[in-house]
Scaffold this motif. Structure first.
Motif, PDB file in Angstrom:
ATOM      1  N   GLN A   3       0.855  -1.187   0.000  1.00 61.87           N
ATOM      2  CA  GLN A   3       0.000   0.000   0.000  1.00 61.87           C
ATOM      3  C   GLN A   3       0.888   1.233   0.000  1.00 61.87           C
ATOM      4  OE1 GLN A   3      -2.387  -0.405   3.485  1.00 61.87           O
ATOM      5  NE2 GLN A   3      -3.728  -1.917   2.573  1.00 61.87           N
ATOM      6  N   TYR A  81     -10.455  -3.879  -0.250  1.00 59.41           N
ATOM      7  CA  TYR A  81      -9.582  -4.374  -1.323  1.00 59.41           C
ATOM      8  C   TYR A  81      -8.881  -5.667  -0.905  1.00 59.41           C
ATOM      9  CZ  TYR A  81      -5.251  -5.176  -3.732  1.00 59.41           C
ATOM     10  OH  TYR A  81      -4.213  -5.802  -4.357  1.00 59.41           O
ATOM     11  N   THR A  82      -8.253  -5.642   0.285  1.00 56.12           N
ATOM     12  CA  THR A  82      -7.481  -6.812   0.711  1.00 56.12           C
ATOM     13  C   THR A  82      -8.383  -8.018   0.929  1.00 56.12           C
ATOM     14  OG1 THR A  82      -6.052  -5.230   1.824  1.00 56.12           O
ATOM     15  CG2 THR A  82      -5.643  -7.543   2.286  1.00 56.12           C
ATOM     16  N   ALA A  85      -9.272  -9.382  -2.408  1.00 54.28           N
ATOM     17  CA  ALA A  85      -8.112 -10.003  -3.063  1.00 54.28           C
ATOM     18  C   ALA A  85      -7.811 -11.371  -2.446  1.00 54.28           C
ATOM     19  CB  ALA A  85      -6.896  -9.082  -2.962  1.00 54.28           C
ATOM     20  N   VAL A  97     -12.348  -7.228  -6.899  1.00 54.76           N
ATOM     21  CA  VAL A  97     -11.081  -6.666  -6.427  1.00 54.76           C
ATOM     22  C   VAL A  97     -10.812  -5.358  -7.179  1.00 54.76           C
ATOM     23  CG1 VAL A  97      -8.623  -7.119  -6.133  1.00 54.76           C
ATOM     24  CG2 VAL A  97     -10.253  -9.023  -6.059  1.00 54.76           C
ATOM     25  N   VAL A  98     -10.739  -4.270  -6.425  1.00 53.55           N
ATOM     26  CA  VAL A  98     -10.504  -2.962  -7.066  1.00 53.55           C
ATOM     27  C   VAL A  98      -9.356  -2.253  -6.351  1.00 53.55           C
ATOM     28  CG1 VAL A  98     -11.499  -0.748  -7.740  1.00 53.55           C
ATOM     29  CG2 VAL A  98     -12.961  -2.777  -7.645  1.00 53.55           C
ATOM     30  N   ASP A  99      -8.221  -2.163  -7.018  1.00 54.44           N
ATOM     31  CA  ASP A  99      -7.124  -1.350  -6.477  1.00 54.44           C
ATOM     32  C   ASP A  99      -6.898  -0.159  -7.423  1.00 54.44           C
ATOM     33  OD1 ASP A  99      -5.819  -2.355  -8.679  1.00 54.44           O
ATOM     34  OD2 ASP A  99      -4.045  -3.012  -7.581  1.00 54.44           O
ATOM     35  N   ASP A 103      -8.863   0.756 -10.905  1.00 55.93           N
ATOM     36  CA  ASP A 103      -9.530   2.061 -11.068  1.00 55.93           C
ATOM     37  C   ASP A 103      -9.187   2.666 -12.427  1.00 55.93           C
ATOM     38  OD1 ASP A 103     -10.794   2.315  -8.621  1.00 55.93           O
ATOM     39  OD2 ASP A 103      -9.189   3.482  -7.689  1.00 55.93           O
ATOM     40  N   LYS A 120     -15.432   6.778  -7.888  1.00 58.13           N
ATOM     41  CA  LYS A 120     -15.124   5.423  -7.372  1.00 58.13           C
ATOM     42  C   LYS A 120     -16.339   4.498  -7.274  1.00 58.13           C
ATOM     43  CE  LYS A 120     -10.638   5.691  -5.464  1.00 58.13           C
ATOM     44  NZ  LYS A 120      -9.721   4.819  -4.786  1.00 58.13           N
ATOM     45  N   ARG A 124     -16.608   0.865  -9.100  1.00 62.25           N
ATOM     46  CA  ARG A 124     -16.887  -0.381  -8.380  1.00 62.25           C
ATOM     47  C   ARG A 124     -18.089  -1.102  -9.000  1.00 62.25           C
ATOM     48  NH1 ARG A 124     -15.598  -3.477  -4.339  1.00 62.25           N
ATOM     49  NH2 ARG A 124     -17.379  -4.813  -3.990  1.00 62.25           N
TER      50      ARG A 124
END
Ligand code: SF4
Length: 308
Positions: A3, A81-82, A85, A97-99, A103, A120, A124
């Protein structure tokens, strides 16, 4: 660890961590101070405290991570997110999963005009539509890798892109302009005066910061509060008496939301230091749980001089 931190910076830390603490139980059994010391230099120390707290929670429930996204979310330091994932990649579940890479890829594929971060929720929603029922973990890694290697922030290599024919931003000829961004706020400057106390053996006096908040639980050289103010505090703010001298120059350190500028006052005292801290010998400094800004302050006080 990744991160806000680059892969190149993380690799040595990751290798040291996983060889020293190869399981959640091993990490849970380690003193928090050892974990913070091993993290020193990586920044964002709440991650280290959360990682340790997460290991303690996992070890307490038998050493197995929960396999459901909702249960993963209850663990310290694990956000949406984590959790998604881990659920998708480690447990093969359909999780969205969106990091930051995802994006960007989605904002470009759909040529979304709303700027970050307002866009955002829309990203999503679209990410959830695209996520397949099977192999969601492979799909998530493919999207993240696409963003990291092809659909890069500054100059996407659209000619190599496997999803080029679906991509609306490619059609505009200005893919690099997406995602749209709100104008950046300027980073405020905070100022402080740090008090570096040295004894006759050149040991320095440090104390531990409160467990919560910025640099929580790490060691520090005492200082005034870090405030947005045009001038530096004066020696009248010293936390305890010593023959203080303010050194020339200043230390600068950039945090995410502000820049810190610190003048350093050097004091000498053989005995009678306050009892809420302890002395650190020169050779102990490198291994101690000292954040980078504190190491800069110590180096400046020990004679590097000038502006860091
Ligand atoms: S075509 Fe270009 S902008 Fe579109 S997803 Fe691929 S690399 Fe990104």
């Amino acid at each position: 660890m990744l991160q806000q931190t680059t892969v190149a910076a993380v690799i040595p830390y990751f290798l040291r961590f996983t060889s020293r603490w190869p399981t959640a139980q091993a990490l849970a059994a380690a003193p928090l101070d050892d974990v913070l010391a091993a993290w020193a230099g990586l920044g964002y120390y709440a991650r280290a405290r959360n990682l340790h707290a997460c290991a303690v929670a996992v070890a307490a429930s038998g050493g197995q991570f929960p396999g459901q996204e909702a249960d993963l979310l209850k663990l310290p330091g694990i956000g949406p997110y984590t959790a998604a994932a881990i659920a998708a990649i480690a447990f093969g579940q359909r999780a969205v999963v969106v990091d930051g890479n995802v994006d960007r890829v989605i904002a470009r594929i759909f040529a979304l005009e709303t700027p970050l971060p307002t866009v955002k929720p829309e990203i999503r929603r679209l990410a959830a539509l695209l996520t397949p029922e099977t192999r969601a973990g492979d799909y998530a890694q493919a999207m993240m890798d696409l963003g990291a290697t092809v659909c890069t922030p500054q100059s996407p290599t659209c000619q190599d892109c496997p999803v080029q024919r679906f991509c609306q931003a490619f059609g505009t000829g200005a893919a690099g302009q997406y995602p749209r961004k709100s104008p950046k706020a300027t980073r405020p400057i905070r100022r402080a005066l740090a008090f570096l106390l040295q004894d006759a053996d050149k040991r320095i006096w440090v104390r531990r910061r409160e467990a919560r908040g910025l640099l929580g639980g790490m060691l520090e050289v005492p200082s005034t509060d870090w405030l947005e103010q045009p001038a530096y505090p004066t020696l009248s703010a010293a936390p305890f008496p010593a023959a203080w001298t303010i050194l020339d120059g200043e230390v600068r350190h950039v945090f995410t939301h502000f820049e810190l500028r610190v003048q350093v006052a050097l004091g000498c005292q053989g005995q009678g230091a306050p009892n809420d801290g302890f002395w650190l010998a020169d050779k102990e400094i490198a291994q101690a749980a000292l954040p980078t800004v504190m190491k800069k302050i110590i180096r400046h006080g020990q004679g590097s001089g000038g502006t860091d």
